[in-house]
Design a protein around this motif. Structure first.
Motif, PDB file in Angstrom:
ATOM      1  N   GLU A  56      32.624  35.123  46.877  1.00 43.39           N
ATOM      2  CA  GLU A  56      32.963  36.328  46.099  1.00 43.39           C
ATOM      3  C   GLU A  56      33.340  37.466  47.038  1.00 43.39           C
ATOM      4  O   GLU A  56      34.223  38.275  46.743  1.00 43.39           O
ATOM      5  N   GLY A  57      32.652  37.513  48.179  1.00 47.82           N
ATOM      6  CA  GLY A  57      32.974  38.543  49.160  1.00 47.82           C
ATOM      7  C   GLY A  57      34.373  38.365  49.720  1.00 47.82           C
ATOM      8  O   GLY A  57      35.112  39.323  49.933  1.00 47.82           O
ATOM      9  N   ALA A  58      34.751  37.098  49.938  1.00 44.76           N
ATOM     10  CA  ALA A  58      36.098  36.836  50.432  1.00 44.76           C
ATOM     11  C   ALA A  58      37.133  37.187  49.373  1.00 44.76           C
ATOM     12  O   ALA A  58      38.178  37.765  49.674  1.00 44.76           O
ATOM     13  N   GLU A  59      36.838  36.838  48.127  1.00 43.82           N
ATOM     14  CA  GLU A  59      37.788  37.148  47.067  1.00 43.82           C
ATOM     15  C   GLU A  59      37.955  38.634  46.870  1.00 43.82           C
ATOM     16  O   GLU A  59      38.989  39.108  46.411  1.00 43.82           O
ATOM     17  N   ALA A  60      36.920  39.410  47.228  1.00 43.61           N
ATOM     18  CA  ALA A  60      37.012  40.875  47.119  1.00 43.61           C
ATOM     19  C   ALA A  60      37.573  41.506  48.388  1.00 43.61           C
ATOM     20  O   ALA A  60      37.580  42.725  48.528  1.00 43.61           O
ATOM     21  N   ARG A  61      38.042  40.693  49.306  1.00 53.12           N
ATOM     22  CA  ARG A  61      38.628  41.160  50.561  1.00 53.12           C
ATOM     23  C   ARG A  61      37.640  42.031  51.353  1.00 53.12           C
ATOM     24  O   ARG A  61      37.951  43.126  51.811  1.00 53.12           O
ATOM     25  N   THR A  62      36.415  41.519  51.468  1.00 54.19           N
ATOM     26  CA  THR A  62      35.401  42.243  52.248  1.00 54.19           C
ATOM     27  C   THR A  62      34.809  41.298  53.282  1.00 54.19           C
ATOM     28  O   THR A  62      35.030  40.087  53.232  1.00 54.19           O
ATOM     29  N   THR A  63      34.053  41.878  54.204  1.00 57.30           N
ATOM     30  CA  THR A  63      33.357  41.063  55.192  1.00 57.30           C
ATOM     31  C   THR A  63      31.995  41.710  55.451  1.00 57.30           C
ATOM     32  O   THR A  63      31.866  42.942  55.314  1.00 57.30           O
ATOM     33  N   PRO A  64      30.964  40.935  55.759  1.00 56.04           N
ATOM     34  CA  PRO A  64      29.649  41.545  55.923  1.00 56.04           C
ATOM     35  C   PRO A  64      29.493  42.282  57.244  1.00 56.04           C
ATOM     36  O   PRO A  64      29.999  41.857  58.287  1.00 56.04           O
ATOM     37  N   ILE A  65      28.760  43.397  57.166  1.00 56.47           N
ATOM     38  CA  ILE A  65      28.353  44.112  58.367  1.00 56.47           C
ATOM     39  C   ILE A  65      26.960  43.626  58.708  1.00 56.47           C
ATOM     40  O   ILE A  65      26.104  43.511  57.823  1.00 56.47           O
ATOM     41  N   THR A  66      26.737  43.325  59.980  1.00 55.39           N
ATOM     42  CA  THR A  66      25.389  42.935  60.385  1.00 55.39           C
ATOM     43  C   THR A  66      24.923  43.905  61.460  1.00 55.39           C
ATOM     44  O   THR A  66      25.714  44.622  62.060  1.00 55.39           O
ATOM     45  N   ARG A  67      23.622  43.925  61.662  1.00 50.76           N
ATOM     46  CA  ARG A  67      23.137  44.851  62.690  1.00 50.76           C
ATOM     47  C   ARG A  67      21.965  44.275  63.425  1.00 50.76           C
ATOM     48  O   ARG A  67      21.356  43.303  62.990  1.00 50.76           O
ATOM     49  N   GLY A  68      21.687  44.895  64.549  1.00 50.78           N
ATOM     50  CA  GLY A  68      20.553  44.468  65.347  1.00 50.78           C
ATOM     51  C   GLY A  68      20.933  43.309  66.239  1.00 50.78           C
ATOM     52  O   GLY A  68      21.982  42.691  66.102  1.00 50.78           O
ATOM     53  N   LEU A  69      20.045  43.043  67.166  1.00 48.18           N
ATOM     54  CA  LEU A  69      20.319  41.970  68.109  1.00 48.18           C
ATOM     55  C   LEU A  69      20.433  40.627  67.395  1.00 48.18           C
ATOM     56  O   LEU A  69      21.172  39.751  67.823  1.00 48.18           O
ATOM     57  N   GLU A  70      19.701  40.480  66.288  1.00 46.54           N
ATOM     58  CA  GLU A  70      19.710  39.212  65.570  1.00 46.54           C
ATOM     59  C   GLU A  70      20.808  39.119  64.528  1.00 46.54           C
ATOM     60  O   GLU A  70      20.942  38.102  63.864  1.00 46.54           O
ATOM     61  N   ALA A  71      21.575  40.196  64.379  1.00 52.31           N
ATOM     62  CA  ALA A  71      22.674  40.204  63.404  1.00 52.31           C
ATOM     63  C   ALA A  71      22.195  39.890  61.994  1.00 52.31           C
ATOM     64  O   ALA A  71      22.527  38.866  61.401  1.00 52.31           O
ATOM     65  N   ARG A  72      21.411  40.803  61.452  1.00 58.13           N
ATOM     66  CA  ARG A  72      20.951  40.641  60.060  1.00 58.13           C
ATOM     67  C   ARG A  72      21.931  41.375  59.148  1.00 58.13           C
ATOM     68  O   ARG A  72      22.506  42.398  59.519  1.00 58.13           O
ATOM     69  N   PRO A  73      22.139  40.851  57.941  1.00 61.73           N
ATOM     70  CA  PRO A  73      23.096  41.493  57.027  1.00 61.73           C
ATOM     71  C   PRO A  73      22.671  42.929  56.738  1.00 61.73           C
ATOM     72  O   PRO A  73      21.519  43.201  56.448  1.00 61.73           O
ATOM     73  N   ALA A  74      23.653  43.851  56.819  1.00 60.86           N
ATOM     74  CA  ALA A  74      23.326  45.269  56.647  1.00 60.86           C
ATOM     75  C   ALA A  74      24.248  45.977  55.678  1.00 60.86           C
ATOM     76  O   ALA A  74      23.924  47.064  55.218  1.00 60.86           O
ATOM     77  N   GLY A  75      25.396  45.420  55.389  1.00 57.28           N
ATOM     78  CA  GLY A  75      26.318  46.143  54.511  1.00 57.28           C
ATOM     79  C   GLY A  75      27.578  45.341  54.299  1.00 57.28           C
ATOM     80  O   GLY A  75      27.674  44.176  54.708  1.00 57.28           O
ATOM     81  N   THR A  76      28.528  45.985  53.666  1.00 53.79           N
ATOM     82  CA  THR A  76      29.797  45.346  53.346  1.00 53.79           C
ATOM     83  C   THR A  76      30.936  46.223  53.814  1.00 53.79           C
ATOM     84  O   THR A  76      30.932  47.430  53.552  1.00 53.79           O
TER      85      THR A  76
END
Lengths: 646, 342, 216
Positions: A571-591
């Motif tokens: 659904e994220g791809a269909e909405a032309r978005t990509t996830p933002i991650t943060r921290g050294l471990e790259a945890r999902p943080a936003g869109t």
């Protein structure tokens, strides 16, 4: 991993399109034809464009080299006169460094970074498009000097006072100086894009120690760009102020310092060669494990070596100036640092050797070019240590010995990996296979003729032949060696041509390539060839540096409901978005929404292009028009930024 | 898809052939050098000798490193070492051993730097000024000025002061010393120390414009007595040519035409300093800083149309009749303090 | 490893379609927040611009070290009176932005509006003084290296101030148009970072070009 569900049958890495893929295509496809061409912000199209443009310039610079070598094949030859020869060596060097090596590596970085990081585009897609248009504009600007017969002829480093207003009275140097300032904008924008993409858009779970080595090499390169490019911008910019505005910054009669130019230039110039070297060895570090079927040995050593090289490279620039009379004690420190920088390269070699020892190398065409790199850079690095030795350097600098050294490291250690990369990633980029047979012919011709072209130059330098001379006297013991070099160079050109022909032919007529022709380990091999516009329908979840080499294969995420996770799945791809991650471990943080196609980057770049001509012709109206157009587009672009984030 | 090449068979025969052939070519070239080459490996002067010894050390070390590492690379294609201790391998091979080699190199660097840059800071014996595209050579305290030829006595360090008023040049005579740049606004020093008499070729080694390729010079090292004789012969003005001779007519041409505006001949009204001093013109082996030989025919062509021999040279063509040209050539040839007869 | 004549190279076993990780997968536990992407973009740009100014000031000191006298050519050292006052004015212009950012984080648009306006006025006053200063200078850009470098350095900084003022107007326009709120004020944060950078650069320029010239 406890939370992995069963296989999802409606998401396939390759196969017939499904309804979902039609929705994805609708969200991601650029407008057709020229409009799409000019407005795309797709990192893959931009990356390929960088590479193709750079290779056209590479061929041009290569022809220039052949022209020089034809003139030098025999003593007192009259094929090419002094003015033309000086233009050839100037533009050969300028194009190779500024308009081929740097952009082509940025092009590969552009294409591969989002894929290797497991995301759907760069952090600043419009800035990415802008970087390319500036590169194209700066190249056009510099080459347009030929249309007005004012081609720069003062060397690719353009030392003052020869390039100052007193001795270079036409516009040739301005094409060079303004061009350098403008290409710096492209390189810097690209570097910022790489850094922020790696900081904020990595796939979930991609902790620092799971970032692919090629990505690390690009990050080290980008850090160097941020802190080095301003120096060359200053060198060329202040030179242009002296020339265009009559300033006295480098004028020795008015208290200016001639050597200041060299310090500024080389403060960038030395890191620049590592800006080229690191991504190239990053490519080698991508290919050797795959060819050896073995995980890269010493991952932590390699990353540390990259960062050490990036850091130390800022402390050695004076070794380009050992003959200028710098005080011996200060020069000695730079000599020592120049020796020390060999150590991280040694570490890299032993990590590669260990990888190959632990594995079993299959000589695919990419691996052949990497093997060529290993043999050639070993020699280039050794002569590098030799010229780090101050008293030896002052004997051989500005002679053919140093020409040999830098061709070993810039041709052998950067161009060979680039050719390896072309063979390695072409199937992924274009979706077709290159001819391995033609590839092998190209390699063998290149690697053998390389020795005949560049090895004798070491001897020529020791025999006293200076560089940048359009002819030489016979009977000095240089004649035979120069002939050998010239013949070798012609054959080398033939070898290069074979790869160019291979690419041109296979682009339309190569066999269709599978998603993973090599048995790769990083995420780009998990998607179809050519890569779909959306990269990943569902974002990968990573818990290994080689996600494709884990038991059971790669894992992808399912999208969630909240802001941090809604772009993870299809659904994220269909909405032309990509996830933002943060921290050294790259945890999902936003869109992050990916901007759609837009004319704005081209408009801003065009504005800057006009400004460059305004400055060149000292025309205030032209300058103002260009600046106004560029600023208007920029303001519109920034105004939209907040909109696009809603 | 075509299968990959046969895996891991190590050194392909073609590579071996190519490497050996290349090495032979290079070896032959290196060995056959010295005949006429301004070779850094055929040194005479003190600094150049130190650097040449250093080179052989660097070559030895470099060759050894290349052989070992290349051997390991090839071995890695032929063998498998499943139990390799990567950390130890990398530390020993990639750090420890290179560090030792680099330490040796470092120590030698310091030592040879001291040797090469010894005797700095003394008063200059010779002042050499780089011009586009020739060399202005003068001997402080003697009034002797010449061009494109640097005479020095053997057996002692000779300090050259290197200057430039236009662009950056670099003075390089490989058999005697490493190069030093000539930088506008920053005089530099270079110490030569020739052991044996001889003529050593040199060339400008920093790109300085259109005819950088034709900015050559020679260093003539002479036994001290011979050097003093050479210098003495040039102190003061050359004798005037015999009245009624072609040379005297040529002298008149020299003074009447544009020549004296740019050139100087001691003892005449010609005081121009834009171009080379011609006081001992007749004793020089070449014209245009190594562009063409100094024989009457070439000299005739040079004075009338220097750009035809050296495009871009700052000396413009001069309109002269055939008779004027011959006279001028005779005069310039007569400006030879070493010839014994006036 | 043997390879049949036309076989593909071996590939590790891999399922046709990838496995899916659900929301309770440890790597997918959200960690919302963090510094916005746009802010990072500007931060790196600031790093490169800071290097540019660093290089320019190095050029200044390098030229000075080799000069016989400084300023060269008999130019008098720059006067400190008025410029010191306006240095304080410029540095003060950063303070309202700090308050303004805090205000908008709490949703107080009016506080932000006042802060931006105040900062703009102080910055504009500084720039106006620079223009006046240029008119009062006794040397031209071509007189010598000191003069040229003086104009280039202060001029480059002045251009950065001018760009900052233009961006400030754009941000104020956005506020006026109602596009800024507690959750959408990236342009305020980015502008703020840029403006603080311009102030810090001025500290370095002021110290190097004005203060240190008086130190013998």
């Amino acid at each position: 991993m406890t939370a992995v569900e069963e296989v999802r049958p409606d998401v396939r890495p390759e196969g017939e399109p499904r309804a979902e893929e039609e929705r994805l295509a609708a969200a991601w496809e650029d407008p057709p034809g020229l409009i799409g061409f000019f407005t795309t912000v797709d990192h893959k199209r931009i990356g390929v464009r960088y590479i193709v443009t750079a290779f056209v310039l590479f061929a041009l610079a290569g022809l220039m080299a052949l022209g020089m070598r034809a003139q030098l094949a025999r003593p007192d030859e009259h094929l090419v006169g002094p003015q033309a020869y000086n233009e050839l060596f100037t533009m050969h060097g300028t194009i190779m460094i500024f308009l081929f090596n740097t952009p082509v590596l940025a092009g590969f970085g552009n294409y591969l970074l989002p894929l290797m990081l497991g995301t759907r585009d760069m952090a600043f897609p419009r800035l990415n498009a802008f970087s390319y248009w500036i590169f194209l504009g700066a190249s056009t600007f510099m080459l347009s000097s030929a249309l007005v017969g004012q081609v720069p002829a003062t060397g690719w480093f353009a030392y003052v006072p020869l390039t100052g207003p007193q001795f270079a009275t036409d516009r040739a140097v301005d094409f060079w100086g303004l061009g350098v300032v403008f290409i710096g904008i492209s390189t810097t924008a690209g570097a910022i894009n790489f850094l922020v993409t790696a900081q904020k858009l990595r796939a979930p779970g991609m902790a620092l120690h799971r970032i692919p080595l090629f990505v690390w090499s690009i990050l080290a390169m980008a850090l160097m760009v941020v802190f080095a490019v301003p120096a060359v911008t200053l060198a060329a910019g202040l030179l242009e102020l002296d020339r265009l505005a009559g300033m006295a910054i480098f004028d020795p009669q008015l208290g200016g310092q001639v050597l200041l130019y060299q310090h500024l230039f080389w403060f960038w110039g030395h890191p620049e060669v590592y800006i080229l070297f690191l991504p190239a060895v990053g490519m080698v570090s991508s290919i050797i494990p795959i060819a050896s079927r073995e995980r890269h040995a010493g991952y932590l050593w390699v990353v540390t070596a990259f960062l050490a090289i990036a850091f130390i490279s800022f402390g050695v620039w004076v070794h380009h100036m050992f003959a200028t009379g710098v005080p011996a004690q200060a020069a000695g420190l730079f000599s020592a640092a120049s020796l020390v920088i060999a150590l991280p390269s040694g570490v890299l070699y032993f990590c590669w050797i260990a990888t190959m020892l632990l594995g079993r190398v299959r000589f695919t065409v990419p691996m052949l070019f990497c093997a060529g790199f290993l043999g050639i850079f070993l020699a280039g690095g050794i002569t590098g240590v030799m010229v780090a030795v101050l008293p030896f350097d002052v004997q051989v600098t500005d002679s053919y010995f140093i020409v040999a050294h830098f061709h070993y490291v810039l041709n052998g250690a950067v161009v060979f990996p680039i050719f390896a990369a072309v063979y390695h990633w072409f199937p992924k980029m274009i979706g077709r296979e290159l001819s391995a047979r033609l590839g092998r012919w190209s390699f063998w011709i290149m690697v053998i003729s390389f020795q005949f072209t560049f090895f004798p130059m070491h001897v020529l330098g020791l025999l006293g032949m200076p560089r940048r001379i359009y002819t030489y006297e016979g009977g000095l013991g240089w004649d035979t060696l120069n002939l050998v070099v010239s013949i070798g160079g012609a054959v080398f050109g033939l070898g290069v041509l074979l790869t160019l022909v291979n690419v041109a032919w296979s682009w339309r007529r190569g066999a269709p390539a599978p998603a993973d022709p090599w048995g790769g380990d990083t995420l780009e091999w998990s998607v179809a060839s050519p890569t779909p516009e959306w990269n990943f329908a569902a974002i990968p979840v990573v818990d290994d540096v080689s996600p494709l080499w884990v038991e059971g294969g790669p894992v992808v995420a399912a999208g969630g409901e909240d802001e941090a996770t809604r772009s993870l799945g299809v659904e994220g791809a269909e909405a032309r978005t990509t996830p933002i991650t943060r921290g050294l471990e790259a945890r999902p943080a936003g869109t992050m929404p990916i901007p759609g196609p837009t004319w704005l980057p081209l408009c801003v770049a065009a504005g800057i292009f006009v400004v460059a001509f305004g400055a060149l012709y000292r025309s205030i109206p032209v300058l103002v028009v260009g600046a106004a157009a560029g600023i208007a587009a920029l303001v519109w672009w920034l105004w939209r930024t907040e909109e696009d984030l809603r | 898809m075509t299968p990959p090449a046969r895996p891991g068979r190590g050194l392909h025969p073609a590579v071996m052939v190519a490497t050996v052939a290349g090495a032979l070519v290079a070896g032959a070239a290196l060995a056959g050098c010295g005949d006429g080459s301004p070779s850094a490996l055929d040194p005479d002067g003190g600094p150049a000798r130190h650097v040449a010894s250093l080179w052989w050390l660097l070559l030895g070390l470099g060759g050894a490193v290349y052989a070992v590492v290349a051997g390991l690379i090839v071995a890695s294609w032929r063998r498998r070492a499943a139990g390799l201790d990567v950390n130890r391998f990398v530390v020993v091979g990639g750090l420890a051993v290179p560090a030792v080699v680099l330490a040796v190199v470092g120590v030698q660097t310091v030592r040879v730097t001291g040797e090469v840059f010894a005797n700095q800071g003394r008063t200059a014996d010779v002042v050499v000024e780089g011009e586009q595209w020739w060399w202005r050579v003068s001997y402080p305290g003697t009034g002797v000025v010449t061009a494109n030829t640097i005479h020095i006595p053997t057996g002692r360090p000779v300090t050259l002061e290197l200057r430039s008023e236009d662009v950056i040049h670099s003075l390089w005579v490989p058999q005697l010393a490493p190069k030093v740049d000539m930088i506008p606004g920053q005089p530099n020093q270079l110490v030569l120390d020739a052991r044996h008499p001889g003529t050593y070729q040199g060339q400008c080694a920093e790109f300085c414009g259109l005819q950088h390729a034709h900015m050559r010079f020679v260093v003539v090292a002479q036994k001290p007595a011979d050097f003093e004789a050479w210098l003495d012969a040039r102190r003061g003005a050359p004798p005037a040519p015999a009245p009624g001779s072609e040379a005297e007519a040529g002298r008149q041409v020299f003074l009447d035409q544009a020549c004296s505006g740019c050139h100087r001949v001691a003892g005449t009204e010609a005081e121009g300093t834009d171009g080379p001093d011609l006081t001992d013109m007749g004793s020089r082996a070449s014209l245009g800083a190594g562009t063409a030989p100094n024989d009457p025919e070439t000299l005739a062509r040079w004075v009338r149309d220097a750009p035809s021999l050296k495009p871009g040279v700052l000396m413009p063509p001069i309109q002269l009749s055939e008779e004027e040209t011959q006279a001028l050539v005779a005069y310039l040839d007569s400006l030879d303090p070493d010839s014994g007869a006036p | 490893m043997s390879v049949a004549a036309n076989a593909l190279p071996e590939a590790p076993e891999r399922p046709v379609a990838p496995r899916v990780a659900g929301p309770d997968h440890p790597a997918l536990v959200p960690a919302p927040g963090g510094v916005p992407i746009g802010w990072w973009g500007l931060a790196w740009l600031v790093a490169t611009e800071a290097t540019l100014f660093g290089g320019l000031l190095s050029a200044w000191f390098f030229t000075r070290a080799a000069a016989d006298s400084w300023p060269e050519g008999g130019i008098a050292p720059p006067e400190l009176g008025r410029i010191s006052v306006f240095t304080v004015v410029l540095l003060a212009s950063s303070l309202p932005l700090v308050w303004g950012e805090a205000a908008i984080r709490r949703g107080r648009v009016r506080g932000l509006r006042v802060a931006l306006a105040l900062s703009f006025l102080l910055g504009a006053a500084f720039l106006a003084n620079q223009v006046v200063d240029y008119r009062d200078l006794t040397f031209g850009i071509r007189d010598n290296a000191y003069a040229s470098l003086f104009y280039v350095t202060t001029g480059l900084h002045g251009m950065h101030v001018a760009v900052g003022l233009a961006v400030s107007l754009a941000v104020q326009a956005k506020v006026a148009a109602g596009r800024i709120d507690a959750d959408h004020h990236l342009s305020v944060r980015v502008f703020s970072l840029y403006w603080h950078f311009v102030d810090v650069v001025w500290i370095a320029v002021f110290s190097s070009l004005y203060l240190s010239t008086h130190v013998r």
